[in-house]
Scaffold this active site. Structure first.
Site, mmCIF file in Angstrom:
data_model
loop_
_atom_site.group_PDB
_atom_site.id
_atom_site.type_symbol
_atom_site.label_atom_id
_atom_site.label_comp_id
_atom_site.label_asym_id
_atom_site.label_seq_id
_atom_site.Cartn_x
_atom_site.Cartn_y
_atom_site.Cartn_z
ATOM 1 N N GLY A 66 0.824 -1.206 0.000
ATOM 2 C CA GLY A 66 0.000 0.000 0.000
ATOM 3 C C GLY A 66 0.854 1.250 0.000
ATOM 4 N N PHE A 80 -13.513 21.119 13.567
ATOM 5 C CA PHE A 80 -14.065 19.864 13.062
ATOM 6 C C PHE A 80 -14.993 19.287 14.124
ATOM 7 C CE2 PHE A 80 -12.952 16.896 9.477
ATOM 8 C CZ PHE A 80 -12.765 17.891 8.532
ATOM 9 N N GLN A 95 -18.772 3.824 9.601
ATOM 10 C CA GLN A 95 -19.184 5.221 9.729
ATOM 11 C C GLN A 95 -19.963 5.702 8.505
ATOM 12 O OE1 GLN A 95 -16.139 8.649 9.805
ATOM 13 N NE2 GLN A 95 -17.120 8.727 11.811
ATOM 14 N N HIS A 144 -21.108 9.048 6.822
ATOM 15 C CA HIS A 144 -20.788 10.477 6.867
ATOM 16 C C HIS A 144 -22.060 11.275 6.603
ATOM 17 C CE1 HIS A 144 -18.912 14.330 6.051
ATOM 18 N NE2 HIS A 144 -17.741 13.840 6.415
ATOM 19 N N LEU A 187 -18.298 12.838 -1.397
ATOM 20 C CA LEU A 187 -18.291 13.516 -0.105
ATOM 21 C C LEU A 187 -18.265 15.039 -0.228
ATOM 22 C CD1 LEU A 187 -17.808 12.903 3.034
ATOM 23 C CD2 LEU A 187 -15.480 13.594 2.551
ATOM 24 N N THR A 230 -17.014 17.657 2.366
ATOM 25 C CA THR A 230 -16.238 17.561 3.613
ATOM 26 C C THR A 230 -16.932 18.166 4.830
ATOM 27 O OG1 THR A 230 -14.198 18.214 4.717
ATOM 28 C CG2 THR A 230 -14.970 19.669 2.992
ATOM 29 N N GLU A 231 -16.627 17.590 5.993
ATOM 30 C CA GLU A 231 -17.091 18.127 7.261
ATOM 31 C C GLU A 231 -16.593 19.567 7.467
ATOM 32 O OE1 GLU A 231 -17.238 15.315 10.533
ATOM 33 O OE2 GLU A 231 -16.035 16.688 11.731
ATOM 34 N N ARG A 288 -19.965 12.546 14.160
ATOM 35 C CA ARG A 288 -20.600 12.143 12.901
ATOM 36 C C ARG A 288 -21.776 11.198 13.094
ATOM 37 N NH1 ARG A 288 -15.326 11.470 8.998
ATOM 38 N NH2 ARG A 288 -15.000 13.710 8.841
ATOM 39 N N HIS A 334 -18.843 5.726 4.625
ATOM 40 C CA HIS A 334 -17.624 6.521 4.498
ATOM 41 C C HIS A 334 -16.360 5.831 4.988
ATOM 42 C CE1 HIS A 334 -15.204 10.096 4.279
ATOM 43 N NE2 HIS A 334 -15.000 10.146 5.572
ATOM 44 N N ARG A 350 -15.332 7.329 14.653
ATOM 45 C CA ARG A 350 -14.116 8.108 14.461
ATOM 46 C C ARG A 350 -14.437 9.590 14.393
ATOM 47 N NH1 ARG A 350 -11.637 10.398 9.767
ATOM 48 N NH2 ARG A 350 -13.024 9.361 8.298
ATOM 49 N N LEU A 390 -6.456 10.557 9.158
ATOM 50 C CA LEU A 390 -5.167 10.902 8.560
ATOM 51 C C LEU A 390 -4.095 10.842 9.641
ATOM 52 C CD1 LEU A 390 -6.002 13.848 6.119
ATOM 53 C CD2 LEU A 390 -5.842 11.407 5.645
HETATM 54 C C1 LIG Z 1 -13.751 11.138 0.567
HETATM 55 C C2 LIG Z 1 -12.980 10.916 1.829
HETATM 56 C C3 LIG Z 1 -12.608 12.002 2.617
HETATM 57 C C4 LIG Z 1 -11.883 11.818 3.787
HETATM 58 N N1 LIG Z 1 -11.518 12.914 4.523
HETATM 59 C C5 LIG Z 1 -10.763 12.741 5.633
HETATM 60 C C6 LIG Z 1 -10.293 13.867 6.370
HETATM 61 O O1 LIG Z 1 -10.542 15.014 6.032
HETATM 62 N N2 LIG Z 1 -9.545 13.638 7.475
HETATM 63 C C7 LIG Z 1 -9.214 12.376 7.879
HETATM 64 O O2 LIG Z 1 -8.508 12.243 8.868
HETATM 65 N N3 LIG Z 1 -9.633 11.307 7.182
HETATM 66 C C8 LIG Z 1 -10.397 11.452 6.071
HETATM 67 N N4 LIG Z 1 -10.816 10.341 5.367
HETATM 68 C C9 LIG Z 1 -10.340 9.015 5.736
HETATM 69 C C10 LIG Z 1 -8.905 8.814 5.281
HETATM 70 O O3 LIG Z 1 -8.711 9.487 4.069
HETATM 71 C C11 LIG Z 1 -8.549 7.373 5.055
HETATM 72 O O4 LIG Z 1 -8.968 6.612 6.112
HETATM 73 C C12 LIG Z 1 -7.051 7.215 4.918
HETATM 74 O O5 LIG Z 1 -6.546 8.099 3.956
HETATM 75 C C13 LIG Z 1 -6.657 5.809 4.565
HETATM 76 O O6 LIG Z 1 -5.290 5.781 4.248
HETATM 77 P P1 LIG Z 1 -4.520 4.428 4.092
HETATM 78 O O7 LIG Z 1 -3.096 4.790 3.892
HETATM 79 O O8 LIG Z 1 -4.862 3.539 5.210
HETATM 80 O O9 LIG Z 1 -5.124 3.754 2.773
HETATM 81 P P2 LIG Z 1 -5.244 4.248 1.253
HETATM 82 O O10 LIG Z 1 -4.835 5.638 1.062
HETATM 83 O O11 LIG Z 1 -6.597 3.848 0.806
HETATM 84 O O12 LIG Z 1 -4.170 3.365 0.505
HETATM 85 C C14 LIG Z 1 -4.326 2.001 0.271
HETATM 86 C C15 LIG Z 1 -3.153 1.498 -0.535
HETATM 87 O O13 LIG Z 1 -3.151 0.089 -0.564
HETATM 88 C C16 LIG Z 1 -2.892 -0.376 -1.856
HETATM 89 N N5 LIG Z 1 -3.522 -1.696 -2.012
HETATM 90 C C17 LIG Z 1 -4.763 -2.073 -1.621
HETATM 91 N N6 LIG Z 1 -4.969 -3.368 -1.937
HETATM 92 C C18 LIG Z 1 -3.831 -3.824 -2.512
HETATM 93 C C19 LIG Z 1 -3.431 -5.082 -3.069
HETATM 94 N N7 LIG Z 1 -4.236 -6.157 -3.089
HETATM 95 N N8 LIG Z 1 -2.197 -5.178 -3.608
HETATM 96 C C20 LIG Z 1 -1.360 -4.097 -3.617
HETATM 97 N N9 LIG Z 1 -1.695 -2.914 -3.117
HETATM 98 C C21 LIG Z 1 -2.913 -2.768 -2.569
HETATM 99 C C22 LIG Z 1 -3.485 0.666 -2.753
HETATM 100 O O14 LIG Z 1 -2.851 0.649 -4.014
HETATM 101 C C23 LIG Z 1 -3.168 1.946 -1.983
HETATM 102 O O15 LIG Z 1 -1.894 2.411 -2.335
HETATM 103 C C24 LIG Z 1 -11.543 10.513 4.200
HETATM 104 C C25 LIG Z 1 -11.917 9.432 3.413
HETATM 105 C C26 LIG Z 1 -12.633 9.606 2.246
HETATM 106 C C27 LIG Z 1 -13.044 8.427 1.449
#
Ligand SMILES: Cc1cc2nc3c(=O)[nH]c(=O)nc-3n(C[C@H](O)[C@H](O)[C@H](O)COP(=O)(O)OP(=O)(O)OC[C@H]3O[C@@H](n4cnc5c(N)ncnc54)[C@H](O)[C@@H]3O)c2cc1C
Ligand code: SF4
Ligand code: SF4
Ligand code: FES
Lengths: 330, 558
Positions: free
Chosen positions: B10, B114, B227, B229, B239, B241-242, B273, B337, B372, B378
């Site tokens: 990831g 927030f 969750q 949203h 979305l 945003t909040e 939320r 969400h 959450r 983030l």
């Molecule tokens: C629209 C939206 C708005 C949001 N706004 C906020 C906010 O303002 N503040 C906040 O704190 N949170 C927010 N969130 C939540 C937050 O963005 C996410 O929870 C967080 O970014 C997740 O990050 P991550 O690194 O865990 O996963 P991701 O960023 O989803 O990354 C997952 C990675 O895993 C890789 N991957 C997945 N499966 C495989 C596989 N089988 N093989 C190889 N690679 C794989 C993908 O390629 C990707 O690179 C928001 C979420 C959404 C959807």
């Protein structure tokens, strides 16, 4: 509404050449306010699973879905069906340009990222690291939001007219990225950066054709950023006339003379006819161009109406003068 | 066959942060990701990232307490303390890397309000915070020259002697399967948002990491905590945003009333939320909605504020609704969400399987518990991403390189061949996925009850049966997305089952899990985490006590 998507297909695994690349038409029932991406997904899910494309967010933020629609690059999730409809309710969808196609609408973006890598795309502050945040004005940060809005979709690179002929050009996205560091008050390497971007393939190779500005879905204005880099180079007195500036001049001369670009002449005028090492250095470019069947002929014919082209160009210069605009640094 | 000390799956915020930490600690580190790093769904995060910065006069205890309260006392307080204490450093670190955080008049970092928090402690970059941080971490990965297997899809974890020793993965461009061994594997694969339809999550957010870990024997925790949203668009789930409410936006019902005054007199639109989503749903259910939605009204903020601080959601409104937020209120409704649950880890990211770590949305530490707080996710990705990377790098120092037979790929090759060679009389991936998503959205919603969830469980079981015969419509090797969608769906039908099973079993209302048949929180019987283990007969549930340090459970009001 019943529409037709005419999609350029490419299957590298096909057994014969003529089956590899072809156009295929799909009929889709699409609401007028839906996006072209919605239609492509509908096709992929319910008509033809072999249709291959990248997409994820559907909200113009992940940068996956750049393609050409009716000849111009853009994000399919941001392109409304009603706006894209041409004659007989047909929409033409092709992969991006200037990058090799992997399959159907998927292109290999390694060229794009190689160029980004080439501009040293990370903050390089000087001096000791403070314990707390670096102080910066909100205006400066807001200004950078405009450039950081780039989602690396590749649309500008797809349609850049210089990249089409000269793969050595760093191109709009990478140079916009470069500007992001030059304009960041926290970066300490402005002079070194500008010196690098000054070189052949850098800021002076842009011909200000505006394509990147028009196709960029995020309002990044790559050309504007390149012009800001030129201004910075002027200010710092690092403007380097050796290649880049001559390249821009040669570009203009070529258009004036023949009404269109003569790529071979362009290279020669940029480097000089007797600069054998540099011209040899350009050979790989020429070979790649030839491979893509883009090898420019050495003896271009003038296009009909070359007179008008010249008139337009001199008019443009006049207008620049009359409006008292500082002529673009070049 | 490839070999590394630490392999991060990831390239979202959690993955890239983990990889940087592991590499800086001296481990030979690589990232493997199914999409180019900047396409990861972290880029969709809009609003911001929380931290209590001491030099700006804030106190981490307050942030921790509000997170505990937001979690409805299901979050582990030791982990929450770490999250809140490490937040300040994490923000400064991101700033030093180059994130262009918004500033106050003195040039120091600026904040916005927030939900669920008294104080403005959310740091932000307009409304593209996730993208702005993701791109900066990508810059750092380029600088560090970390090896990235880009557009590679992990198909399984290699488990030997009860330990994780690497992965089998497919290079999407060629369709070729390879073994990549590692002394430590860190799952940073994000959430599982596509289990629901619609969802604010991108099409790539399919819970692969949770599925991989679950199949390998690691338990998933609190998966019923999903969750919804409060402000998503009706048709496509995108979305708003909040931060729109953080900047002062109102929620209105069909009568034009600011209905949140009734449900949360102090926090109003900025309650937690779960609270806001329930209030909206109540308004809609009681006939004060508009076409299944309520209205988000930002007009009073003024055009300039909207066009600078909320430019991206304004662009979305113009693109998809045809008007600017400065001119008209926009219809919104609660939509799927985020998942608070995930792979159970300790505070160093270690799962129950030696050699296997998890961080980010795919993990459950647990800091979010039952609900959450906005902008805490983030923070979770960078704090626990970094800790996992550091811990893994230390752990691998004393560990010999695992020996794995190259023949291990054959297992996955066989599985994929069987999938492709299957007769085409089954349903397509798209049909099964849509039915699964609809079943979840219909009955595992903001409000839940026994009967609805039983229906959902039966529906999900049917999709699992249909999945066994799924037909893959593309047999090619090169960039076969059709095959990838089928593999992803395989993970999702199991995760859907875990979500429903956990929700059915939890006979109380807590955080985002609100049951009309058990409307109250039951601290005597249910102040505990749900664990789900994979067995042949579906998930086996077990429970784990919540960790308390300094905050006793109280009635939650906003
Ligand atoms: C629209 C939206 C708005 C949001 N706004 C906020 C906010 O303002 N503040 C906040 O704190 N949170 C927010 N969130 C939540 C937050 O963005 C996410 O929870 C967080 O970014 C997740 O990050 P991550 O690194 O865990 O996963 P991701 O960023 O989803 O990354 C997952 C990675 O895993 C890789 N991957 C997945 N499966 C495989 C596989 N089988 N093989 C190889 N690679 C794989 C993908 O390629 C990707 O690179 C928001 C979420 C959404 C959807
Ligand atoms: S303006 Fe310059 S960078 Fe932009 S497309 Fe034209 S030549 Fe390329
Ligand atoms: S500058 Fe615009 S068109 Fe070019 S990659 Fe960035 S977002 Fe895409
Ligand atoms: S699908 Fe993400 S930019 Fe279009």
């Amino acid at each position: 509404m019943q529409i037709t998507l005419k999609v350029k297909r490419y299957n590298p695994e096909a057994t014969s050449e003529d089956k590899k690349s072809y156009f295929q038409e799909y009929k889709v029932d699409a609401p007028a306010d839906s996006t072209v991406l919605d239609s492509l997904i509908q096709i992929r899910e319910y008509q033809d699973e072999s249709l291959t494309l990248r997409c994820s967010c559907r909200g113009a933020i992940c940068g996956s879905c750049a393609m050409r629609v009716n000849g111009h690059a853009g994000l399919m999730c941001k392109t409304k069906v009603e706006k894209a409809l041409g004659k007989n309710n047909v929409i033409l969808v092709e992969p991006m340009g200037n990058q090799p196609v992997v399959k159907d609408l998927v292109v290999d973006m390694s060229l794009f990222f190689d160029k980004v890598r080439a501009v040293e795309p990370y903050l390089q502050p000087v001096g000791p690291e403070p314990k707390e945040e670096r102080i910066a004005s909100n205006e400066d940060m807001l200004h950078l939001v405009g450039v950081m809005s780039c989602i690396m979709c590749g649309a500008c690179v797809s349609d850049c007219t210089v990249l089409e002929m000269d793969p050595n050009f760093l191109g709009p996205a990478a140079l916009a990225k470069a500007y992001r560091f030059v304009a960041d008050p926290r970066d300490g390497k402005t002079k070194e950066r500008i010196t690098e971007y000054n070189k052949y393939g850098g800021i002076w190779d842009c011909t200000r054709c505006m394509e990147c500005v028009q196709v960029c879905p995020k309002g990044v204005d790559p050309m504007g950023r390149i012009m800001m880099l030129r201004t910075k180079a002027d200010e710092l007195g690092t403007k380097d006339y050796s290649y880049g500036v001559r390249h821009a001049d040669a570009f203009e001369d070529s258009v004036k003379k023949g009404g269109k670009l003569n790529e071979a002449e362009l290279v020669i005028n940029t480097f000089g006819f007797f600069n054998v090492p540099k011209l040899l250095g350009m050979l790989p470019v020429a070979m790649r161009a030839a491979y893509k069947r883009k090898m420019p002929s050495l003896f271009h014919k003038s296009i009909p109406g070359v007179q008008s082209v010249r008139r337009i160009m001199s008019k443009a210069h006049e207008v620049e003068k009359v409006q008292g605009k500082k002529p673009m640094p070049r | 066959m490839y070999q590394h000390d630490v392999l991060v799956i990831g390239a979202g915020l959690a993955g890239m942060r983990a990889a940087l930490a592991a590499q800086q600690a001296g481990a030979d580190t690589a990232i493997i990701t199914k999409v180019t790093p900047v396409r990861s769904h972290s880029n969709a995060a809009q609003g911001g990232i929380n931290a209590a910065l001491t030099h700006l006069g804030d106190d981490w205890h307050e942030h921790a307490y509000e997170t505990v309260k937001g979690s409805d006392y299901l979050g582990d307080q030791d982990a929450i303390e770490i999250l809140a204490q490490d937040a300040g450093r994490s923000i400064i670190e991101l700033e030093h890397m180059g994130v262009i955080f918004s500033r106050g008049p003195d040039g120091k970092l600026g904040t916005r309000h927030f939900g669920g928090q008294q104080r403005a402690r959310t740091f932000y970059v307009a409304d593209i915070t996730g993208a702005a941080i993701l791109h900066v971490l990508f810059e750092q990965i380029l600088k560090a020259k970390t090896r990235v297997y880009e557009e590679w899809f992990v198909t399984s974890l290699i488990m030997e002697d009860g330990e994780c020793r690497g992965v089998v993965a497919m290079e999407i461009k060629s369709g070729k399967l390879e073994v990549i061994t590692a002394k430590a594997v860190i799952l940073a694969t994000g959430g599982c948002g596509r289990v629901f339809e619609p969802s604010t999550n991108g099409l790539i957010v399919t819970g692969d990491g949770m599925g991989l870990a679950y199949n390998a024997g690691a338990p998933l925790m609190d998966m019923e905590m999903t969750q919804f949203h409060p402000t998503t668009l009706k048709n496509n789930g995108i979305l708003m945003t909040e931060a729109a409410r953080g900047e002062g936006g109102y929620l209105l019902n069909s009568k034009g009333e600011r209905f949140m005054e009734k449900y949360a007199p102090t926090f109003k639109e900025l309650a937690s939320r779960d609270v806001v989503s329930r209030s909206e749903q109540t308004e809609i259910n009681e006939g004060r909605g508009i076409d299944g939605c309520v209205l988000l009204d930002l007009r009073h903020l003024g055009r300039e504020a909207i066009e600078t601080k909320l430019a991206y959601i304004n662009e979305i409104a113009i693109d998809y609704m045809g008007f600017s937020l400065a001119d008209k209120p926009i219809p919104v409704r609660p939509g799927y969400h985020y998942i608070m649950g995930g792979i159970k880890t300790n505070v160093d990211g270690l799962t129950k399987i030696p050699g296997l770590y998890a961080a980010g949305e795919t993990a459950c530490v647990s800091v979010h518990g039952g609900n959450r707080l906005g902008a805490n996710s983030l923070l979770d990705t960078v704090v626990f991403g970094r800790r996992s990377g550091e811990h893994a790098a230390q752990m691998v120092k004393s560990k010999p390189a695992p020996k794995v037979s190259e023949a291990r790929v054959q297992q996955d090759e066989k599985h994929i061949k069987a999938l492709l060679d299957r007769p085409a009389n089954g349903d397509s991936v798209a049909k099964i996925r849509l039915d699964m998503g609809n079943a979840m959205t219909e009955n595992v919603q903001v409000f839940r009850n026994e009967q609805g969830m039983k229906t959902a469980l039966a529906d999900i079981k049917k999709t699992q049966e249909r999945y066994k015969k799924v037909a893959v419509g593309n047999k090619g090797k090169v960039f076969n997305t059709s095959l990838i969608f089928a593999l992803e769906l395989g993970f999702m039908v199991d995760l859907a089952e875990v979500i429903v099973a956990g929700a059915l079993a939890r006979k109380e209302s807590r955080g985002a899990h609100a049951r009309t048949d058990f409307p109250d929180r039951d601290d005597v019987n249910w102040m505990k985490h749900t664990l789900a283990y994979n067995t042949e007969n579906g998930p086996k549930l077990d429970y784990l006590p919540v960790v308390f340090t300094q905050w006793e459970p109280k009635v939650r009001s906003y």
